[in-house]
Design a protein around this motif. Structure first.
Motif, PDB file in Angstrom:
ATOM      1  N   SER A 146       0.816  -1.151   0.123  1.00  0.00           N
ATOM      2  CA  SER A 146      -0.037   0.117   0.050  1.00  0.00           C
ATOM      3  C   SER A 146       0.883   1.205   0.032  1.00  0.00           C
ATOM      4  O   SER A 146       0.629   2.260   0.741  1.00  0.00           O
ATOM      5  CB  SER A 146      -0.873  -0.004   1.269  1.00  0.00           C
ATOM      6  N   GLY A 147       1.817   1.206  -0.779  1.00  0.00           N
ATOM      7  CA  GLY A 147       2.784   2.210  -0.677  1.00  0.00           C
ATOM      8  C   GLY A 147       2.691   3.277  -1.948  1.00  0.00           C
ATOM      9  O   GLY A 147       1.902   3.033  -2.856  1.00  0.00           O
ATOM     10  N   ARG A 184       5.660  12.227  -7.350  1.00  0.00           N
ATOM     11  CA  ARG A 184       5.061  10.890  -6.902  1.00  0.00           C
ATOM     12  C   ARG A 184       5.122  10.143  -8.163  1.00  0.00           C
ATOM     13  O   ARG A 184       4.552  10.379  -9.254  1.00  0.00           O
ATOM     14  CB  ARG A 184       3.606  11.198  -6.372  1.00  0.00           C
ATOM     15  N   GLY A 185       5.481   8.862  -8.014  1.00  0.00           N
ATOM     16  CA  GLY A 185       5.562   7.858  -9.349  1.00  0.00           C
ATOM     17  C   GLY A 185       4.292   6.824  -8.866  1.00  0.00           C
ATOM     18  O   GLY A 185       3.209   7.396  -9.290  1.00  0.00           O
ATOM     19  N   LEU A 186       4.461   5.782  -8.440  1.00  0.00           N
ATOM     20  CA  LEU A 186       3.541   4.849  -8.508  1.00  0.00           C
ATOM     21  C   LEU A 186       2.687   5.033  -6.998  1.00  0.00           C
ATOM     22  O   LEU A 186       3.517   5.341  -6.021  1.00  0.00           O
ATOM     23  CB  LEU A 186       4.185   3.362  -8.427  1.00  0.00           C
ATOM     24  N   SER A 187       1.482   4.649  -7.010  1.00  0.00           N
ATOM     25  CA  SER A 187       0.654   4.865  -5.912  1.00  0.00           C
ATOM     26  C   SER A 187      -0.351   3.731  -5.892  1.00  0.00           C
ATOM     27  O   SER A 187      -1.059   3.686  -6.899  1.00  0.00           O
ATOM     28  CB  SER A 187       0.209   6.300  -5.853  1.00  0.00           C
ATOM     29  N   ALA A 188      -0.464   3.121  -4.766  1.00  0.00           N
ATOM     30  CA  ALA A 188      -1.625   2.284  -4.515  1.00  0.00           C
ATOM     31  C   ALA A 188      -2.874   2.884  -4.080  1.00  0.00           C
ATOM     32  O   ALA A 188      -3.869   2.016  -4.061  1.00  0.00           O
ATOM     33  CB  ALA A 188      -1.103   1.009  -3.515  1.00  0.00           C
ATOM     34  N   TYR A 189      -2.844   4.268  -3.769  1.00  0.00           N
ATOM     35  CA  TYR A 189      -4.159   4.821  -3.464  1.00  0.00           C
ATOM     36  C   TYR A 189      -4.966   5.217  -4.490  1.00  0.00           C
ATOM     37  O   TYR A 189      -4.593   5.862  -5.496  1.00  0.00           O
ATOM     38  CB  TYR A 189      -3.636   6.056  -2.719  1.00  0.00           C
ATOM     39  N   ASP A 190      -6.343   4.624  -4.472  1.00  0.00           N
ATOM     40  CA  ASP A 190      -7.172   4.868  -5.818  1.00  0.00           C
ATOM     41  C   ASP A 190      -8.415   5.650  -5.006  1.00  0.00           C
ATOM     42  O   ASP A 190      -9.173   5.085  -4.274  1.00  0.00           O
ATOM     43  CB  ASP A 190      -7.670   3.556  -6.232  1.00  0.00           C
TER      44      ASP A 190
END
Length: 186
Positions: A134-135, A159-165
């Motif tokens: 969840s990073g 910010r690159g990848l994010s698991a927050y939708d």
């Protein structure tokens, strides 16, 4: 059965488990463009050029490959690992070339908002780690910018990848989601 894996504005990825995929594809042939199924591939016997380019038909974006793994963090941010089922271009041109895993395993990804240079450095494993932990990752890119008619080389970190939708509620297993307002969330 069929399972929706990922949806985007102009397409979706479904997982399909079937005893005879060709028979199943033919049964819905009015809705599917089968012109991309190359002879020599697993679905080669399904090839039907009559449906090529017909508007409104679903098409297989990887007709000569099997999708092995999909990591979908959110729309427009996903990574797909696929295995090619036909010989690579090099093998077709050079009889001495023998295809290996490097030829056969392909990685494609998308990450909206991340620079092209930074995107090229992001691996499938980083997508997986971001999902499971969840990073969020950070990316850096050097770019040229103009300030007061002068050119500067600037390093930008974002910010690159994010698991927050922010459009979905993520369930405890960190894989499945529900839309906000879904009856199970009340």
């Amino acid at each position: 059965g069929v399972e929706l894996i990922l949806g985007d504005t102009d397409g979706f990825v479904c997982g399909v488990r079937a005893e005879d995929s060709c028979r199943d594809l033919y049964s819905i042939g009015d809705f599917v463009d089968l012109s991309g199924c190359e002879r020599g591939a697993v679905l080669g016997k399904c090839h039907d050029s009559a449906s090529r380019g017909v508007p409104g038909k679903f098409s297989d974006e990887k007709p000569t490959a099997i999708i092995k793994e999909v990591i979908a963090l959110k729309p427009k941010m996903y990574s797909i690992i696929s295995q090619e089922l036909v010989k690579c271009r090099k093998a077709k041109e050079d009889a001495l070339h023998s295809c290996n895993e490097k030829c056969q395993i392909k990685h494609c990804s998308t990450a909206k908002g991340v620079s092209k240079i930074a995107k090229q450095k992001i691996t499938h494993q980083e997508y997986k780690d971001t999902l499971l932990n969840s990073g969020t990752t950070m990316t850096s890119a050097n770019t040229i910018r103009t300030f007061n008619n002068s050119l500067y080389s600037v390093k930008i970190t974002k910010r690159g990848l994010s698991a927050y939708d922010d459009k979905k509620y993520i369930l405890d297993n960190k894989i499945d989601t529900l839309s906000y307002g879904h009856y199970k969330l009340r």
